[in-house]
Every structure is written in C-alpha cells, then in structure tokens.
Design an enzyme around this catalytic site. Structure first.
Site, PDB file in Angstrom:
ATOM      1  N   ASP A   1      -3.052   8.050   8.303  1.00 21.03           N
ATOM      2  CA  ASP A   1      -4.123   7.270   8.919  1.00 21.03           C
ATOM      3  C   ASP A   1      -3.628   6.332  10.013  1.00 21.03           C
ATOM      4  OD1 ASP A   1      -2.713   5.583   7.281  1.00 21.03           O
ATOM      5  OD2 ASP A   1      -4.460   4.543   6.491  1.00 21.03           O
TER       6      ASP A   1
ATOM      7  N   HIS B   1      -0.106   4.760   7.186  1.00 22.19           N
ATOM      8  CA  HIS B   1       0.552   5.291   5.992  1.00 22.19           C
ATOM      9  C   HIS B   1       0.916   6.762   6.193  1.00 22.19           C
ATOM     10  CE1 HIS B   1      -2.304   2.080   4.758  1.00 22.19           C
ATOM     11  NE2 HIS B   1      -1.227   1.637   4.124  1.00 22.19           N
TER      12      HIS B   1
ATOM     13  N   SER C   1       0.801  -1.222   0.000  1.00 24.50           N
ATOM     14  CA  SER C   1       0.000   0.000   0.000  1.00 24.50           C
ATOM     15  C   SER C   1       0.836   1.275   0.000  1.00 24.50           C
ATOM     16  CB  SER C   1      -0.942   0.013   1.211  1.00 24.50           C
ATOM     17  OG  SER C   1      -0.212  -0.138   2.416  1.00 24.50           O
TER      18      SER C   1
END
Length: 382
Positions: A348, A351, A41
């Site tokens: 968040d 990340h 991610s």
C-alpha cells in the site's frame, strides 16, 4: 510366506515409529514455547484494529480472504516465524475475544513508536501504544500468568505455563514510525538527532525483559524507507536525490546510519547480558534487494504500490490511502488493490506484501541475514 511378509512389515512399521518418536524427542528440546512480539504495523496481527475496529477490504485479500488486522494483503514476517516454529498466529494482546495466549502474544500496534510521542496522542497518526507501554503490558501479562499458576488450580487454558518466559522468543520490529513520522517536516538531519534515543529505548527494553526471564531476542533493523512510495511522494526532493533504482539517497543513507547504531548497541547489550542471545536481523539488506531487483525474486514491481491511487510510477497518493474513497474533481475515486499482489514488493506504499514478507522470512530462518550468523534452529533454549 504371508507371515514372513507381515513380520517384515511390522518390523518396518516399528522401526519407522521409533525413528519418528526419536526425531521428535530430539527436536522438542529445540522448540520455543512462545513468541512475544513488540512492534508497529509491520508486525501488528490485529492489536490496533481490536482497539479501534474499522478495518475493511482489500486488506488480507491474499491469505485470509478478508481483513485480518494486518497492514498487508496477507501474512506478515511474524506470522511466518510462528508457522515455522509450529505455533498458531499470535493473538494480539488487546484482543479480548477469541484470543489464545498459550504460545505468547503480540503487543505490536499500528503506528507505534519506540519513543513516547512528543505530541498529543494520534497527532500525525501516532499510536498511544509506544514501546514503553508495550513493555508494561508484557510485565502485566507475566504477573497474570504467575498469579494464575499460584492460586491452586491450573491457570486458564488460554494462558501459557509460568515457565514460558525463559523458553520464549522475543521479537522486535519497531522504530520505523520514529523515523518517518516527522521526516517531511524536520528533514533527514532532524530525524537523525533522535536516532540514538530510539535505539537506546530498544536496548533498554531488552534489558528489562531479560530481568524478568527473557533470554533470546531477535531485533529487525530499519527498512529502506527511501524506496517506499509513501516517502517518495511525501518527502521533497529533486531528481538528483534518487538513485538509479528510484529510491531516495539521503533518506536511505540516514537509514544506514540508524542500522549501524542499532547493530552496535545490540553488540554492546550482548556483551553486558552474558547468557542472553541477541540477534540483529538485517532485513534491510534483503528488502533493499527486493526493491532494486524484484525480478530476481520472481516479482515484477519494486517501488510501485499494489493498492493505491495515482498511477505511474508509484500508484500512491498522500490523500487517498489503500481501500479508501474520495471525491476528486467531480468523480468519486477509490484506491483499489491490484489483482496480483504476489508480483509486488509494496502493498500500500507503506507496508510490504505477503510475497515480500515471505522472502524476508526465509532469509531470517536460514540465518543469512543474522548477526551473529545463526539459523533459527540454533537459537533453541536448553
């Protein structure tokens, strides 16, 4: 008098055009034709959400003004690298609509690991698209490109030329999920046992890509996840486990162990592949400094997440992730985004923000965190 002035202006314009074209001709020798990215991610530009569409706001709020398949409020490091080379953002390999692969593609997907998952797919939030799968996707992509150029007419306009693979940049930003997915259950010592295998998988993938033409590789090391709100709230610890900046000492020491092994492995691989350029990028160094000294970089908050729920000091709750709503007590609560993500390192809790990604990217581009110590402009293929 007017004609003399006109001649001078014409000469000046001709000289300027000559300089510009001369400059561009020289620089064109230093341009990568494409980027092929492997990761999770941290560098996924939409692959996971193309496979499993569901992303909603406030993702992408800073740059894209809407969800854009990225686990951030805006651009990722891979986006900034593409921009610096004059390329568009990388299309995800898994995105069937609207993709343009002329400048490479992105195999990264959210929750991917370097090693094959030990448990059933999606257990503990692990993606099925491990590094081995991403490598197979790369090989399949090359076969399709070669076929498109050997069947007579030129290939589809969305595909690159078939000489692109030696003139591309191969980037790796993976390993974090191998490290963090079992951290709470097996602890630091348990996680460390798998680290040599994780790094071996990365080195082995580089060798396989070298075998199909790849020559220039950038490998980002592991972030100081002991400073991440998600780890700080999910890993059992005492106050004595925290450093003066509020980061987990045992976790970050294990990260240092990982990065030392990765650096050594890449050095060995560099020796083995004589005419390959393999660069170890110490993104950990600058990201740790961002967490510890955010104000030195023009930011305000280090270990506090912008988008989350839970208040001080982390603004993160393991049961309520960014953008989600849940009934807590008698009230429906939502993990909302802050209004100023440009002041945060953590987006968040898991990340980084675009602001942090931009500062890390600048360090990559100027060569200050590279080993061997080269700026990106020196890594151009001949």
């Amino acid at each position: 008098m007017g004609s003399i002035l006109q001649r001078k202006l014409a000469f000046s314009l001709l000289f300027l055009i000559t300089v510009v074209f001369s400059c561009c001709k020289v620089n064109s020798k230093c341009e990568f034709k494409a980027i092929f990215n492997f990761g999770d991610s941290n560098s996924d530009t939409g692959g996971f959400w193309a496979a499993f569409p569901a992303q909603s706001g406030p993702w992408g709020m800073t740059y894209f003004k809407k969800p854009a398949g990225r686990a951030s409020d805006g651009r990722l490091i891979i986006d900034f690298l593409a921009e610096s080379l004059g390329m568009p953002f990388l299309s995800p390999y898994l995105q069937s609509i609207g993709s343009d692969f002329r400048h490479g593609t992105n195999f990264a997907t959210l929750a991917s690991t370097a090693l094959l998952p030990k448990t059933s797919l999606f257990v503990s939030g692990i993606s099925p698209f491990s590094l081995a799968i991403q490598l197979n996707q790369m090989k399949h992509f090359k076969v399709k490109v070669d076929e498109s150029h050997s069947s007579g007419p030129p290939g589809l306009p969305i595909l690159p030329s078939n000489d692109v693979f030696r003139k591309s940049l191969y980037t790796f930003y993976i390993g974090q999920n191998d490290f963090t997915s079992n951290l709470a259950s097996i602890g630091v010592d348990g996680v460390k046992q798998d680290i040599p295998q994780v790094i071996g998988q990365i080195a082995g993938t580089i060798k396989e890509i070298y075998g199909i033409g790849g020559r220039t590789f950038l490998v980002l090391n592991l972030a100081p996840v002991g400073c991440y709100p998600a780890i700080l709230t999910g890993y059992n610890h005492t106050v004595s486990d925290l450093d003066k900046f509020g980061c987990l000492i045992p976790v970050n020491k294990a990260v240092e162990y990982y990065n030392a092994l990765l650096k050594k492995s890449l050095s060995d691989t560099r020796t083995e592949l004589k005419n390959a350029t393999i660069i170890y990028l110490d993104t950990h160094k600058i990201l740790l400094d961002l967490f510890q000294h955010p104000k030195s970089y023009g930011l305000k908050h280090g270990i506090k997440a912008c988008c989350g729920y839970g208040g001080h000091p982390y603004n993160f709750d393991q049961k309520l992730f960014c953008g989600n709503s849940k009934l807590i007590g008698n009230a429906s609560m939502t993990a909302k985004a802050c209004r100023d993500p440009h002041n945060y390192v953590s987006w968040d809790g898991i990340h980084t923000t675009e602001a942090a990604n931009h500062r890390i990217s600048m360090a990559i581009l100027n060569g200050s965190i590279s080993d061997p110590p080269f700026t990106l402009s020196y890594l151009c293929p001949s």
